[in-house]
Every structure is written in structure tokens, then in C-alpha cells.
Scaffold this motif. Structure first.
Motif, PDB file in Angstrom:
ATOM      1  N   MET A   1       0.843  -1.176   0.000  1.00 30.64           N
ATOM      2  CA  MET A   1       0.000   0.000   0.000  1.00 30.64           C
ATOM      3  C   MET A   1       0.886   1.235   0.000  1.00 30.64           C
ATOM      4  O   MET A   1       1.821   1.349   0.767  1.00 30.64           O
ATOM      5  CB  MET A   1      -0.891  -0.025   1.239  1.00 30.64           C
ATOM      6  N   SER A   2       0.607   2.181  -0.887  1.00 30.92           N
ATOM      7  CA  SER A   2       1.418   3.387  -0.958  1.00 30.92           C
ATOM      8  C   SER A   2       0.943   4.412   0.068  1.00 30.92           C
ATOM      9  O   SER A   2      -0.211   4.438   0.467  1.00 30.92           O
ATOM     10  CB  SER A   2       1.372   3.974  -2.364  1.00 30.92           C
ATOM     11  N   ALA A   3       1.859   5.255   0.485  1.00 25.76           N
ATOM     12  CA  ALA A   3       1.545   6.275   1.479  1.00 25.76           C
ATOM     13  C   ALA A   3       0.743   7.404   0.841  1.00 25.76           C
ATOM     14  O   ALA A   3       0.904   7.713  -0.334  1.00 25.76           O
ATOM     15  CB  ALA A   3       2.835   6.828   2.075  1.00 25.76           C
ATOM     16  N   ARG A   4      -0.107   8.015   1.622  1.00 21.84           N
ATOM     17  CA  ARG A   4      -0.854   9.168   1.141  1.00 21.84           C
ATOM     18  C   ARG A   4       0.084  10.358   1.082  1.00 21.84           C
ATOM     19  O   ARG A   4       1.034  10.466   1.840  1.00 21.84           O
ATOM     20  CB  ARG A   4      -2.023   9.463   2.071  1.00 21.84           C
ATOM     21  N   ARG A   5      -0.198  11.262   0.154  1.00 16.59           N
ATOM     22  CA  ARG A   5       0.610  12.459   0.023  1.00 16.59           C
ATOM     23  C   ARG A   5      -0.256  13.588  -0.495  1.00 16.59           C
ATOM     24  O   ARG A   5      -1.282  13.357  -1.133  1.00 16.59           O
ATOM     25  CB  ARG A   5       1.790  12.218  -0.890  1.00 16.59           C
ATOM     26  N   PHE A   6       0.155  14.814  -0.227  1.00 15.53           N
ATOM     27  CA  PHE A   6      -0.586  15.956  -0.729  1.00 15.53           C
ATOM     28  C   PHE A   6      -0.361  16.088  -2.222  1.00 15.53           C
ATOM     29  O   PHE A   6       0.756  15.986  -2.710  1.00 15.53           O
ATOM     30  CB  PHE A   6      -0.159  17.240  -0.016  1.00 15.53           C
ATOM     31  N   ARG A   7      -1.437  16.276  -2.957  1.00 11.92           N
ATOM     32  CA  ARG A   7      -1.395  16.364  -4.418  1.00 11.92           C
ATOM     33  C   ARG A   7      -2.090  17.638  -4.854  1.00 11.92           C
ATOM     34  O   ARG A   7      -3.100  18.052  -4.273  1.00 11.92           O
ATOM     35  CB  ARG A   7      -2.134  15.170  -5.029  1.00 11.92           C
ATOM     36  N   ARG A  17      -4.879  30.792  -5.828  1.00 15.53           N
ATOM     37  CA  ARG A  17      -4.249  29.854  -4.888  1.00 15.53           C
ATOM     38  C   ARG A  17      -4.306  28.435  -5.430  1.00 15.53           C
ATOM     39  O   ARG A  17      -5.291  28.025  -6.037  1.00 15.53           O
ATOM     40  CB  ARG A  17      -4.953  29.889  -3.543  1.00 15.53           C
ATOM     41  N   GLU A  18      -3.222  27.704  -5.164  1.00 13.35           N
ATOM     42  CA  GLU A  18      -3.182  26.308  -5.583  1.00 13.35           C
ATOM     43  C   GLU A  18      -3.943  25.458  -4.570  1.00 13.35           C
ATOM     44  O   GLU A  18      -3.811  25.642  -3.365  1.00 13.35           O
ATOM     45  CB  GLU A  18      -1.734  25.827  -5.691  1.00 13.35           C
ATOM     46  N   ALA A  19      -4.741  24.525  -5.083  1.00 15.56           N
ATOM     47  CA  ALA A  19      -5.531  23.636  -4.225  1.00 15.56           C
ATOM     48  C   ALA A  19      -4.805  22.297  -4.091  1.00 15.56           C
ATOM     49  O   ALA A  19      -4.401  21.704  -5.088  1.00 15.56           O
ATOM     50  CB  ALA A  19      -6.910  23.415  -4.828  1.00 15.56           C
ATOM     51  N   PHE A  20      -4.641  21.856  -2.857  1.00 20.37           N
ATOM     52  CA  PHE A  20      -4.015  20.565  -2.574  1.00 20.37           C
ATOM     53  C   PHE A  20      -5.006  19.664  -1.850  1.00 20.37           C
ATOM     54  O   PHE A  20      -5.869  20.138  -1.110  1.00 20.37           O
ATOM     55  CB  PHE A  20      -2.776  20.744  -1.677  1.00 20.37           C
ATOM     56  N   VAL A  21      -4.868  18.366  -2.081  1.00 18.69           N
ATOM     57  CA  VAL A  21      -5.707  17.386  -1.399  1.00 18.69           C
ATOM     58  C   VAL A  21      -4.826  16.291  -0.816  1.00 18.69           C
ATOM     59  O   VAL A  21      -3.718  16.055  -1.281  1.00 18.69           O
ATOM     60  CB  VAL A  21      -6.745  16.746  -2.344  1.00 18.69           C
ATOM     61  N   ASP A  22      -5.329  15.648   0.215  1.00 12.64           N
ATOM     62  CA  ASP A  22      -4.677  14.473   0.786  1.00 12.64           C
ATOM     63  C   ASP A  22      -5.351  13.273   0.124  1.00 12.64           C
ATOM     64  O   ASP A  22      -6.334  12.746   0.618  1.00 12.64           O
ATOM     65  CB  ASP A  22      -4.878  14.467   2.299  1.00 12.64           C
ATOM     66  N   GLY A  27      -8.639   6.639  -4.956  1.00 11.95           N
ATOM     67  CA  GLY A  27      -9.810   7.482  -4.752  1.00 11.95           C
ATOM     68  C   GLY A  27     -10.067   8.464  -5.882  1.00 11.95           C
ATOM     69  O   GLY A  27      -9.257   8.634  -6.788  1.00 11.95           O
ATOM     70  N   VAL A  28     -11.211   9.106  -5.802  1.00 16.99           N
ATOM     71  CA  VAL A  28     -11.609  10.084  -6.811  1.00 16.99           C
ATOM     72  C   VAL A  28     -10.643  11.263  -6.844  1.00 16.99           C
ATOM     73  O   VAL A  28     -10.262  11.733  -7.918  1.00 16.99           O
ATOM     74  CB  VAL A  28     -13.053  10.578  -6.546  1.00 16.99           C
ATOM     75  N   LEU A  29     -10.253  11.745  -5.682  1.00 16.81           N
ATOM     76  CA  LEU A  29      -9.334  12.882  -5.646  1.00 16.81           C
ATOM     77  C   LEU A  29      -7.973  12.525  -6.233  1.00 16.81           C
ATOM     78  O   LEU A  29      -7.331  13.354  -6.877  1.00 16.81           O
ATOM     79  CB  LEU A  29      -9.180  13.406  -4.218  1.00 16.81           C
ATOM     80  N   GLU A  30      -7.542  11.284  -6.038  1.00 15.52           N
ATOM     81  CA  GLU A  30      -6.285  10.869  -6.648  1.00 15.52           C
ATOM     82  C   GLU A  30      -6.411  10.869  -8.168  1.00 15.52           C
ATOM     83  O   GLU A  30      -5.495  11.308  -8.877  1.00 15.52           O
ATOM     84  CB  GLU A  30      -5.851   9.481  -6.171  1.00 15.52           C
ATOM     85  N   ASP A  31      -7.543  10.427  -8.683  1.00 16.79           N
ATOM     86  CA  ASP A  31      -7.762  10.446 -10.130  1.00 16.79           C
ATOM     87  C   ASP A  31      -7.738  11.875 -10.670  1.00 16.79           C
ATOM     88  O   ASP A  31      -7.152  12.138 -11.724  1.00 16.79           O
ATOM     89  CB  ASP A  31      -9.088   9.777 -10.492  1.00 16.79           C
ATOM     90  N   ILE A  79       2.665   8.354 -10.478  1.00 17.24           N
ATOM     91  CA  ILE A  79       1.390   7.885 -11.021  1.00 17.24           C
ATOM     92  C   ILE A  79       1.541   6.474 -11.580  1.00 17.24           C
ATOM     93  O   ILE A  79       0.710   5.592 -11.337  1.00 17.24           O
ATOM     94  CB  ILE A  79       0.871   8.861 -12.103  1.00 17.24           C
ATOM     95  N   MET A  80       2.612   6.265 -12.338  1.00 12.87           N
ATOM     96  CA  MET A  80       2.837   4.929 -12.911  1.00 12.87           C
ATOM     97  C   MET A  80       3.082   3.889 -11.827  1.00 12.87           C
ATOM     98  O   MET A  80       2.566   2.769 -11.903  1.00 12.87           O
ATOM     99  CB  MET A  80       4.010   4.962 -13.879  1.00 12.87           C
ATOM    100  N   ALA A  81       3.843   4.245 -10.808  1.00 14.21           N
ATOM    101  CA  ALA A  81       4.125   3.297  -9.722  1.00 14.21           C
ATOM    102  C   ALA A  81       2.858   2.948  -8.950  1.00 14.21           C
ATOM    103  O   ALA A  81       2.647   1.792  -8.585  1.00 14.21           O
ATOM    104  CB  ALA A  81       5.176   3.887  -8.781  1.00 14.21           C
ATOM    105  N   ALA A  82       2.002   3.943  -8.734  1.00 10.73           N
ATOM    106  CA  ALA A  82       0.742   3.686  -8.035  1.00 10.73           C
ATOM    107  C   ALA A  82      -0.141   2.756  -8.837  1.00 10.73           C
ATOM    108  O   ALA A  82      -0.821   1.897  -8.280  1.00 10.73           O
ATOM    109  CB  ALA A  82       0.024   4.997  -7.753  1.00 10.73           C
ATOM    110  N   GLY A  83      -0.117   2.890 -10.162  1.00 10.06           N
ATOM    111  CA  GLY A  83      -0.907   2.020 -11.025  1.00 10.06           C
ATOM    112  C   GLY A  83      -0.445   0.573 -10.957  1.00 10.06           C
ATOM    113  O   GLY A  83      -1.251  -0.353 -11.050  1.00 10.06           O
ATOM    114  N   ARG A  84       0.849   0.365 -10.785  1.00  6.15           N
ATOM    115  CA  ARG A  84       1.381  -1.001 -10.706  1.00  6.15           C
ATOM    116  C   ARG A  84       1.037  -1.653  -9.374  1.00  6.15           C
ATOM    117  O   ARG A  84       0.957  -2.864  -9.289  1.00  6.15           O
ATOM    118  CB  ARG A  84       2.890  -0.992 -10.885  1.00  6.15           C
ATOM    119  N   GLU A  85       0.847  -0.845  -8.324  1.00  7.33           N
ATOM    120  CA  GLU A  85       0.556  -1.383  -6.996  1.00  7.33           C
ATOM    121  C   GLU A  85      -0.890  -1.845  -6.874  1.00  7.33           C
ATOM    122  O   GLU A  85      -1.232  -2.585  -5.979  1.00  7.33           O
ATOM    123  CB  GLU A  85       0.851  -0.331  -5.924  1.00  7.33           C
ATOM    124  N   ARG A  86      -1.748  -1.362  -7.761  1.00 12.81           N
ATOM    125  CA  ARG A  86      -3.178  -1.707  -7.661  1.00 12.81           C
ATOM    126  C   ARG A  86      -3.467  -3.065  -8.201  1.00 12.81           C
ATOM    127  O   ARG A  86      -2.961  -3.651  -9.009  1.00 12.81           O
ATOM    128  CB  ARG A  86      -4.020  -0.675  -8.411  1.00 12.81           C
TER     129      ARG A  86
END
Length: 86
Positions: A1-7, A17-22, A27-31, A79-86
Motif C-alpha cells: 500500500m502506498s503512502a498518502r501524500r498531498f497532491r 491559490r493552488e488547491a491541494f488534497v490528501d 480514490g476520486v481525488l487521486e484520479d 502515477i505509474m508506480a501507483a498504477g502497478r501497486e493496484r
């Protein structure tokens, strides 16, 4: 499982202002963050490509792109690494 990070989700045109999400993996926000990162990288590739094709930039001017290119590449690899972990 990958760690969450601000994106980043981009810049709010109303406030500048730039908007960041955890974003949680899968999830939808990651997409949304992935989509923003890929669009930003595509724009950066276009700009840097145009500068390189012009052939009139100094080494100092070209070096100014290195941090942005590194950040975009790092984000795309994530992004590519997260796709391989799924």
C-alpha cells in the motif's frame, strides 16, 4: 500500500491559490490529481519542446526548466508506480 501524500488539483482562477488534497490511493481525488499532473506535464513538454526547437536559448535559460521538468517527471513516475501497486 502506498503512502498518502498531498497532491495538487491546480490553481483556483478566482483566488490564484493552488488547491491541494490528501489523496487516498485509488480514490476520486487521486484520479483528479493524476489528471491535473498529466495535463501539466503535457503543457510543460510542449513549452520546453518549443524552446528547444527555437535553438536560441542560453544554457542558463534552459537550466531554469530543470526543476519543473524534474517535478513533472517525479509526479508521472509516482502515477505509474501507483498504477502497478493496484
Amino acid at each position: 500500500m502506498s503512502a498518502r501524500r498531498f497532491r495538487s488539483l491546480g490553481v483556483d482562477p478566482a483566488t490564484g491559490r493552488e488547491a491541494f488534497v490528501d489523496a487516498r490511493p485509488g480514490g476520486v481525488l487521486e484520479d483528479l490529481a493524476d489528471t491535473h499532473a498529466l495535463k501539466a506535464a503535457a503543457v510543460l513538454v510542449t513549452v520546453v519542446g518549443a524552446v528547444l526547437e527555437g535553438g536560441r536559448s542560453s544554457d542558463t535559460e534552459l537550466a531554469a526548466f530543470v526543476p519543473s521538468l524534474h517535478a513533472a517527471l517525479e509526479e508521472c513516475v509516482g502515477i505509474m508506480a501507483a498504477g502497478r501497486e493496484r
